[in-house]
Design an enzyme around this catalytic site. Structure first.
Site, PDB file in Angstrom:
ATOM      1  N   ARG A  24       0.823  -1.204   0.000  1.00  0.00           N
ATOM      2  CA  ARG A  24       0.000   0.000   0.000  1.00  0.00           C
ATOM      3  C   ARG A  24       0.861   1.259   0.000  1.00  0.00           C
ATOM      4  O   ARG A  24       2.056   1.215   0.305  1.00  0.00           O
ATOM      5  CB  ARG A  24      -0.915   0.014   1.232  1.00  0.00           C
ATOM      6  N   THR A 135      11.516   3.519   9.050  1.00  0.00           N
ATOM      7  CA  THR A 135      11.212   2.831   7.796  1.00  0.00           C
ATOM      8  C   THR A 135      11.571   3.698   6.591  1.00  0.00           C
ATOM      9  O   THR A 135      11.232   4.879   6.545  1.00  0.00           O
ATOM     10  CB  THR A 135       9.712   2.479   7.755  1.00  0.00           C
ATOM     11  N   LYS A 160      14.781   0.220   8.591  1.00  0.00           N
ATOM     12  CA  LYS A 160      13.955  -0.848   8.014  1.00  0.00           C
ATOM     13  C   LYS A 160      13.660  -0.457   6.570  1.00  0.00           C
ATOM     14  O   LYS A 160      12.975   0.526   6.312  1.00  0.00           O
ATOM     15  CB  LYS A 160      12.656  -1.047   8.785  1.00  0.00           C
ATOM     16  N   ASP A 190      11.957  -5.484   4.783  1.00  0.00           N
ATOM     17  CA  ASP A 190      10.574  -5.966   4.906  1.00  0.00           C
ATOM     18  C   ASP A 190       9.974  -6.089   3.509  1.00  0.00           C
ATOM     19  O   ASP A 190       9.780  -5.079   2.829  1.00  0.00           O
ATOM     20  CB  ASP A 190       9.759  -4.985   5.753  1.00  0.00           C
ATOM     21  N   ASP A 243       5.588 -11.534  10.100  1.00  0.00           N
ATOM     22  CA  ASP A 243       4.765 -10.377  10.479  1.00  0.00           C
ATOM     23  C   ASP A 243       3.303 -10.663  10.131  1.00  0.00           C
ATOM     24  O   ASP A 243       2.526 -11.106  10.988  1.00  0.00           O
ATOM     25  CB  ASP A 243       5.285  -9.103   9.793  1.00  0.00           C
ATOM     26  N   CYS A 295       4.247  -1.451  14.382  1.00  0.00           N
ATOM     27  CA  CYS A 295       2.994  -0.698  14.405  1.00  0.00           C
ATOM     28  C   CYS A 295       2.601  -0.397  12.965  1.00  0.00           C
ATOM     29  O   CYS A 295       3.345  -0.697  12.043  1.00  0.00           O
ATOM     30  CB  CYS A 295       3.111   0.576  15.235  1.00  0.00           C
TER      31      CYS A 295
HETATM   32 MG    MG Z   1       6.211  -5.759   8.394  1.00  0.00          MG
END
Ligand code: MG
Length: 318
Positions: A24, A135, A160, A190, A243, A295
């Site tokens: 997304r 991130t 990340k 990720d 995750d 989160c």
């Molecule tokens: Mg993740």
């Protein structure tokens, strides 16, 4: 301390830069806020973001679940009947983990106020400080390298990096980031379900061979593909963190029993709040599987609850 009113509100916080993953792209934080009022005057706060692409929970669904089910089940209840009230939140409606998480964290807030103990101490009190990462959204390699350099300049020592959108670019993305920031900054990646199992093994081992020094990879394959996750975990040199595959404590137990991941990401919005998050942490302690707290574009209230959890348990190391 009896619950007298459940109030709902909304916040909208524009992001400085869009948050982009393989699943997304989001431009603002749009969260539902919960206030639990009590007959003592104490108010407990909770929060939930709509993340349709991950949890299936939209704003309307969060509001509806709380108004039509959860609020009716807990109004008039005594916060001191703590576990029973927490269980009522989980049992009064199926799924709807984000709505449950928002109310659950507000109940912990009240319970902490009732006994004047910080919630992280109620839950275990393992530490008073945590390390966090930032991130880097998935974009063309040069843009990600630039974002990574800016993050390091702002003082972050762990990044990340989002990958998994156009997987053929992922090794180039990581190479550009690693070259730009040098070897002192920790990199975790990720894929947000963006790879197929064999592709994941090939890409991860290419990254390893290039010396890109990846701490771990999050959710390389589809959430439901536990066998695929195990396939990657067994064949990749890079540790694998589950995750989106782990929502409930039952999911966590299955993943751990299968040996399908090396690490687990606990998110309050997936598991329905702190009550269930503690169950995942306990299972992880038994299996020796270290956890991360994640989160989903949340603001201060629910991130604060997540930090209390991260400070509570030793098994939460990432
Ligand atoms: Mg993740």
């Amino acid at each position: 301390m009896k619950i007298t009113e459940v109030k709902l509100g909304r916040i909208s916080v524009p992001l400085r830069v869009p948050f982009k993953t393989a699943l997304r792209s989001v431009n603002s934080v749009e969260d539902v806020i919960v206030e639990l009022h009590t007959d003592t005057g104490a108010v407990g706060y909770g929060e939930a973001p709509p993340t349709g692409a991950i949890t299936g929970d939209t704003t309307g669904a969060i509001v509806g679940a709380i108004q039509d089910h959860i609020a009716k089940s807990i109004l008039g209840r005594d916060v001191d009947d703590f576990e029973d009230v927490l269980q009522t939140v989980q049992k009064c409606i199926v799924k709807n983990s984000s709505a449950k998480a928002a109310v659950d964290m507000a109940l912990w807030d009240l319970y902490g106020q009732l006994y004047k103990i910080p919630v992280y101490k109620l839950m275990g009190g393992a530490r008073k400080q945590i390390v966090t990462d930032i991130t880097i959204s998935v974009n063309p390699p040069e843009e990600m390298a630039r974002d990574a350099v800016n993050a390091v300049k702002r003082g972050y020592d762990t990044l990340k990096i989002k990958v998994g959108a156009n997987p053929e670019l992922d090794v180039a993305r990581l190479t550009a980031v690693r070259q730009a920031i040098g070897d002192k900054t920790r990199i975790r990646i990720d894929a947000n379900q963006g790879w197929e199992p064999k592709q994941a093994v090939r890409l991860l081992n290419q990254m390893q061979d290039k010396g890109l020094d990846i701490e771990f990879v999050e959710q390389p394959v589809k959430a439901h593909d536990f066998a695929g996750l195990k396939y990657v975990t067994e064949r990749s040199y890079v540790p694998v963190l589950a995750d989106e595959s782990v929502f409930s404590p039952e999911d966590a137990l299955t993943i751990m029993q299968m040996g399908a991941a090396d690490l687990v990401n606990i998110k309050l919005m997936k598991c329905g709040g702190l009550y269930n998050a503690l169950k995942i942490a306990s299972a992880a302690e038994v299996y020796g599987v270290e956890c991360m707290i994640g989160c989903m574009l949340e603001a201060k209230i629910s991130v604060n609850a997540a930090v209390h959890l991260a400070c509570a348990k030793k098994i939460i190391t990432k």
